[in-house]
Design a protein around this motif. Structure first.
Motif, mmCIF file in Angstrom:
data_model
loop_
_atom_site.group_PDB
_atom_site.id
_atom_site.type_symbol
_atom_site.label_atom_id
_atom_site.label_comp_id
_atom_site.label_asym_id
_atom_site.label_seq_id
_atom_site.Cartn_x
_atom_site.Cartn_y
_atom_site.Cartn_z
ATOM 1 N N SER A 149 0.835 -1.199 0.000
ATOM 2 C CA SER A 149 0.000 0.000 0.000
ATOM 3 C C SER A 149 0.870 1.249 0.000
ATOM 4 C CB SER A 149 -0.910 0.004 1.233
ATOM 5 O OG SER A 149 -1.636 1.222 1.338
ATOM 6 N N ILE A 154 -4.582 -0.209 -1.970
ATOM 7 C CA ILE A 154 -3.988 -1.494 -1.617
ATOM 8 C C ILE A 154 -3.904 -2.362 -2.861
ATOM 9 C CG2 ILE A 154 -4.291 -3.629 -0.295
ATOM 10 C CD1 ILE A 154 -5.619 -2.094 1.860
ATOM 11 N N VAL A 268 -5.956 4.221 4.168
ATOM 12 C CA VAL A 268 -6.051 2.763 4.178
ATOM 13 C C VAL A 268 -6.408 2.235 5.565
ATOM 14 C CG1 VAL A 268 -3.618 2.301 4.730
ATOM 15 C CG2 VAL A 268 -4.889 0.684 3.307
#
Length: 326
Positions: A149, A154, A268
Motif C-alpha cells: 500500500s 492497496i 487505508v
C-alpha cells in the motif's frame, strides 16, 4: 557467534556485524504439547526467549527451558500481546541481537526457517526492516493475501516461482522477524490496544515512518485464525470467524481507534472497520451467541471513538464480568 556482511551502499563499505537471529515465543496457558514444540525450537540453534503471559509463572516450565538453554520470562499478560513483545524484544536487543523472530505458542516453523530468515537479514544489511513468511491458514486451506500500500490504495502481491524478498506493507506479527533498527525507529508496540490489530497498528506506523516491510516467499507459516467455517449464501461463499465475544470487542474497538488515529494521514486505515462491518453480517447470519457478540462490537466501536483503551476488565468491567472474561 555472529555473521559478518558488507553494508550495501555504505560510504565506507566496512564489514557490518549482525548477531545471530533470535526467537521470541509468547505463551498463554501453555499445554504439554506447546512445551514439546518449544524444546524442538531450542535445538534449531537460535537464541530463544519465552515470555509467558499466563496469570502466574511456572517454575516447572522455566526449569525445563533453562535446561535446554532457553530463557524464561513471566509477563503475566501485562500489556497483553504487545506488552509481551515489548518486554521480550527489549531483553533480546539488550543482548546484542540484530533481529528477532516473533512467534506464538502455536506457530509451526519449518526446519529451514531460521537459516532462510538469517539469509534475508544479511541481504538487507544494516537497515530498519521487518520480514514475514507467507501465511497459510489451515482453517480454510489457502494463503492469506499479502498486501502492498501507498497509504491510499492497496494491491495484492502475486508471487512468481522462486521469488525472492518482496516489499509489502502489512505483516502478521506471528512468524515476523523485526530488526533492532526497526524497533528503535518505530518504538514499542501499542500496549493500550492489548490484543488484536497490534500488528496492524505497527504496520501503519511503519508506513508513516518509512520502515520497509518484506515478505519472504520461500517460507510458509502454518497458522489458524479464529475458528473459520465456510458457508454458502446462494452463489456466494462466506467465511465466518467464530471468535468469542471478548475478541469481537477488541477487534471493533482497536479497528475504530486506528481509523481515528491514522486515517487523516493514511486512508487505508479505514480497512479494519470494513472488516468489523463484515463480521457483523457474519455474526447475524451464521454464528451463535449473537447478542453477546453484537453488543461487544457496539461497545468496542464506541470505546474506539472515545479512546477508551486497555484490557477489557479495565475499559468495560461490567461487560467483562458478563462475558466471564478476566
Amino acid at each position: 557467534m555472529s555473521q559478518t556482511i558488507s553494508s550495501p551502499g555504505a560510504a565506507a563499505s566496512a564489514a557490518y556485524t549482525v548477531p545471530l537471529l533470535g526467537a521470541l515465543v509468547v505463551l498463554y496457558r501453555p499445554t504439554s504439547e506447546h512445551l514439546t514444540h518449544l524444546l524442538e525450537l531450542c535445538v534449531q540453534g537460535a537464541p530463544l526467549l519465552v515470555v509467558d503471559n499466563s496469570p502466574a509463572a511456572s517454575r516447572t516450565l522455566a526449569d525445563a527451558l533453562n535446561a535446554h538453554g532457553a530463557e524464561y520470562l513471566c509477563n503475566a499478560n501485562r500489556g497483553g500481546i504487545a506488552g509481551a513483545y515489548n518486554r521480550g524484544l527489549a531483553r533480546m536487543f539488550e543482548r546484542g541481537l540484530g533481529a528477532v523472530a516473533l512467534l506464538d505458542q502455536d506457530s509451526q516453523v519449518s526446519t529451514d526457517y531460521f537459516r532462510l530468515m538469517l539469509e534475508s537479514c544479511k541481504a538487507l544489511g544494516p537497515r530498519a526492516f521487518a520480514i514475514g513468511p507467507r501465511i497459510y491458514d489451515e482453517n480454510v486451506r489457502h494463503f492469506l493475501p499479502q498486501m502492498v500500500s501507498n497509504g491510499f490504495s492497496i494491491r495484492t502481491l502475486v508471487f512468481e516461482p522462486d521469488a525472492s524478498l518482496q516489499p509489502c506493507s502489512f505483516l502478521l506479527s506471528s512468524g515476523c522477524v523485526i530488526s533492532r533498527l526497526a524497533y528503535e525507529r518505530l518504538g514499542a508496540f501499542a500496549e493500550a490496544l492489548f490484543i488484536d490489530h497490534v500488528d496492524t497498528e505497527y504496520s501503519l506506523r511503519a508506513l508513516l515512518c518509512g520502515v520497509q516491510f518484506y515478505v519472504e516467499p520461500r517460507l510458509t507459516l502454518l497458522h489458524r485464525i479464529g475458528h473459520k467455517r465456510q458457508h454458502r449464501l446462494g452463489p456466494v461463499r462466506i467465511t465466518s470467524m467464530n471468535h468469542p465475544a471478548f475478541r469481537r470487542y477488541y477487534m471493533a474497538r482497536n479497528g475504530m481507534h486506528l481509523c481515528v488515529q491514522y486515517v487523516p494521514s493514511l486512508p487505508v486505515a479505514l480497512v479494519p472497520n470494513f472488516i468489523t462491518l463484515l463480521q457483523v453480517f457474519q455474526v447475524l447470519l451464521f454464528e451463535s451467541g449473537k447478542l453477546a457478540k453484537l453488543s461487544s462490537i457496539g461497545c468496542g466501536i464506541l470505546d474506539g471513538l472515545l479512546g477508551r483503551l486497555g484490557p477489557l476488565e479495565t475499559a468495560r468491567p461490567r461487560l467483562a464480568a458478563r462475558l466471564g472474561h478476566g
